[in-house]
Scaffold this motif. Structure first.
Motif, PDB file in Angstrom:
ATOM      1  N   GLY A 362      79.141  26.224  17.453  1.00  0.00           N
ATOM      2  CA  GLY A 362      78.598  27.543  17.525  1.00  0.00           C
ATOM      3  C   GLY A 362      78.568  28.225  16.383  1.00  0.00           C
ATOM      4  O   GLY A 362      78.007  29.100  15.943  1.00  0.00           O
ATOM      5  N   GLU A 363      80.102  28.311  16.042  1.00  0.00           N
ATOM      6  CA  GLU A 363      80.324  29.064  14.600  1.00  0.00           C
ATOM      7  C   GLU A 363      79.633  28.569  13.700  1.00  0.00           C
ATOM      8  O   GLU A 363      79.065  29.622  12.610  1.00  0.00           O
ATOM      9  CB  GLU A 363      81.676  28.999  14.457  1.00  0.00           C
ATOM     10  CG  GLU A 363      82.687  29.770  15.537  1.00  0.00           C
ATOM     11  CD  GLU A 363      84.157  29.477  15.320  1.00  0.00           C
ATOM     12  OE1 GLU A 363      84.534  28.691  14.321  1.00  0.00           O
ATOM     13  OE2 GLU A 363      84.983  29.860  16.103  1.00  0.00           O
ATOM     14  N   ALA A 364      79.297  27.399  13.111  1.00  0.00           N
ATOM     15  CA  ALA A 364      78.720  26.859  12.033  1.00  0.00           C
ATOM     16  C   ALA A 364      77.078  27.314  12.280  1.00  0.00           C
ATOM     17  O   ALA A 364      76.471  27.603  11.229  1.00  0.00           O
ATOM     18  CB  ALA A 364      78.886  25.155  12.032  1.00  0.00           C
ATOM     19  N   ASP A 369      72.641  30.735  10.530  1.00  0.00           N
ATOM     20  CA  ASP A 369      71.525  31.613  11.111  1.00  0.00           C
ATOM     21  C   ASP A 369      71.840  33.147  10.448  1.00  0.00           C
ATOM     22  O   ASP A 369      70.807  33.982  10.641  1.00  0.00           O
ATOM     23  CB  ASP A 369      71.410  31.465  12.604  1.00  0.00           C
ATOM     24  CG  ASP A 369      71.044  30.225  13.156  1.00  0.00           C
ATOM     25  OD1 ASP A 369      70.400  29.487  12.290  1.00  0.00           O
ATOM     26  OD2 ASP A 369      71.227  30.007  14.100  1.00  0.00           O
ATOM     27  N   SER A 370      72.703  33.180   9.852  1.00  0.00           N
ATOM     28  CA  SER A 370      73.083  34.682   9.600  1.00  0.00           C
ATOM     29  C   SER A 370      72.242  35.052   8.161  1.00  0.00           C
ATOM     30  O   SER A 370      72.188  34.294   7.230  1.00  0.00           O
ATOM     31  CB  SER A 370      74.510  34.932   8.972  1.00  0.00           C
ATOM     32  OG  SER A 370      74.736  36.185   8.416  1.00  0.00           O
ATOM     33  N   PRO A 371      71.673  36.305   8.017  1.00  0.00           N
ATOM     34  CA  PRO A 371      70.669  36.554   6.892  1.00  0.00           C
ATOM     35  C   PRO A 371      71.555  36.772   5.724  1.00  0.00           C
ATOM     36  O   PRO A 371      71.138  36.579   4.585  1.00  0.00           O
ATOM     37  CB  PRO A 371      69.999  37.869   7.347  1.00  0.00           C
ATOM     38  CG  PRO A 371      71.131  38.469   8.405  1.00  0.00           C
ATOM     39  CD  PRO A 371      71.692  37.055   9.298  1.00  0.00           C
ATOM     40  N   ASP A 372      72.722  37.098   5.773  1.00  0.00           N
ATOM     41  CA  ASP A 372      73.833  36.950   4.564  1.00  0.00           C
ATOM     42  C   ASP A 372      74.120  35.670   4.055  1.00  0.00           C
ATOM     43  O   ASP A 372      74.762  35.735   2.938  1.00  0.00           O
ATOM     44  CB  ASP A 372      75.181  37.959   5.034  1.00  0.00           C
ATOM     45  CG  ASP A 372      74.355  39.405   4.930  1.00  0.00           C
ATOM     46  OD1 ASP A 372      73.384  39.846   4.766  1.00  0.00           O
ATOM     47  OD2 ASP A 372      75.173  40.071   5.978  1.00  0.00           O
TER      48      ASP A 372
END
Length: 404
Positions: A362-364, A369-372
């Motif tokens: 989940g963390e990966a 999926d993070s825009p940054d």
């Protein structure tokens, strides 16, 4: 055992016995791990004496009881404080060892679960039940697809009627319809051409009859009434004029009828030409229709063979899907039975390993999926490591304009 004992020789004269102090039974594992191997006999002797002194302090039953002066008592109090720190260190080391052992067991269990068939060992109980339901539906659908494909193959072998044959029949019907339209357009064009020829012939006949009618009128105008020959000729011409007028009227009626037929033929020709393919494609349509009609039986047998081959390939694909889904379903059933037979401690360890793995995934996924987050294979400018350049030492010439 001599390597783990403190050895100290009390004298240098020959014949004196050395002193053996056991270090291993007295010194704890934590102290040996912290201090390592002694560097010499003096250090080893000091460590053996310190380990032995630790047995004389605290609330031990065999501790040494003395009535010592204040400086010596103060030293013992300091040693007692050191012993309390040592016990805390030992407790922390034991806790760390237990945690490391648990982490190692979880890692070993996670590795075993990762190597399970189709990765079913990493699924939680809820996910495993959902996977079993999905695979059961997939197996049922694949079995139905295999049965349908085999039934279609038998039907195509016996009776035909497959997609390729249906497409061939549709092509035959389409070419037949186009050939009929071409034939109708050609027939209408011939009728229109004939009607136009009839119109031209009728007009030519009317022109000739008009000329024949005008000649008696001119001749009558030039004849006299006194001469017997003139009177006879006049009677002859006057008798012929009514027949000429009747013939002219009949020719005009026929021309009117031919004109109406010509208009109808022109409209029919335009309609059939609009329904038919372009005129430039008429030879191709006739040739394709002729070739298909000539080779109809061989084309139909080829369509049958293609239908049977397609059905056999579809059955093979459905069988492979069924085999894969069935094997995965068996793996899920085996995994559920294995979990049901696990002891409680093993079940708890596997549950912890699955939970930890799910959190990591989940963390990966959240990081990806993070825009940054940088694109795969590229690093962000903020976290891109910079090359490490050591500062120049004093007295080193750094070139013109760079020295201070």
């Amino acid at each position: 055992m001599i390597s783990h004992r403190a050895t100290w020789r009390l004298g240098t004269r020959s014949g004196e016995d050395p002193l053996y102090l056991p270090r291993e039974p007295l010194e704890s594992d934590a102290d040996r791990a912290r201090l390592g191997e002694p560097e010499g006999h003096e250090v080893e002797l000091q460590r053996a004496v310190a380990a032995y002194a630790a047995t004389l302090r605290g609330d031990r039953a065999d501790r040494l009881i003395t009535a010592e002066l204040e400086p010596i008592a103060g030293q013992h109090a300091e040693h007692a404080r050191d012993g309390e720190g040592l016990r805390r260190a030992r407790q922390e080391l034991a806790d760390a060892e237990r945690e490391a052992t648990a982490a190692l067991r979880r890692a070993s269990v996670l590795l075993a679960l990762t190597r399970s068939p189709y990765g079913v060992g990493l699924l939680t109980d809820g996910q495993l039940a959902a996977r079993q339901h999905t695979l059961s539906e997939r197996v049922t659908a694949a079995a139905a697809a295999v049965h349908a494909a085999e039934q279609d193959m038998r039907h195509y072998v016996q009776d035909g009627g497959g997609p390729a044959e249906q497409a061939l029949k549709q092509q035959q019907a389409r070419l037949s319809e186009q050939a009929r339209q071409v034939q109708a357009a050609e027939q209408a064009a011939r009728w229109l051409q004939q009607a136009r020829q009839d119109v031209a012939g009728g007009r030519e006949q009317i022109r000739r009859l008009g000329q024949r009618e005008s000649r008696p009128h001119r001749e009558l105008d030039g004849l006299g009434r006194l001469r017997p020959s003139h009177r006879a000729r006049r009677r002859e011409l006057e008798t012929a004029l009514p027949r000429l007028r009747e013939d002219l009227a009949a020719a005009r009626d026929r021309l009117a009828l031919v004109l109406r037929q010509s208009l109808a033929s022109e409209a029919a020709a335009e309609q059939t030409a609009a329904l038919a393919p372009p005129v430039t494609a008429w030879p191709l349509v006739r040739r394709r229709h002729h070739d298909l009609e000539r080779d109809w039986e061989s084309a139909r047998r080829g369509a049958w063979a293609r239908d049977v081959d397609a059905a056999a390939q579809r059955a093979d694909r459905a069988r492979r899907v069924h085999q894969v889904a069935q094997a995965e379903l068996v793996a899920v059933h085996d995994e559920r039975r294995r979990r049901a037979d696990l002891p409680p401690d093993r079940r708890e360890i596997e549950h912890a390993a699955r939970t930890e793995n799910a959190q990591r995934q989940g963390e990966a996924a959240a990081r990806s999926d993070s825009p940054d987050s940088p694109a795969p294979g590229r690093q962000s400018e903020r976290v891109r490591p910079q090359p490490c350049r050591p500062a120049p030492s004093r007295g080193v010439d750094r070139g013109p304009g760079l020295s201070r």
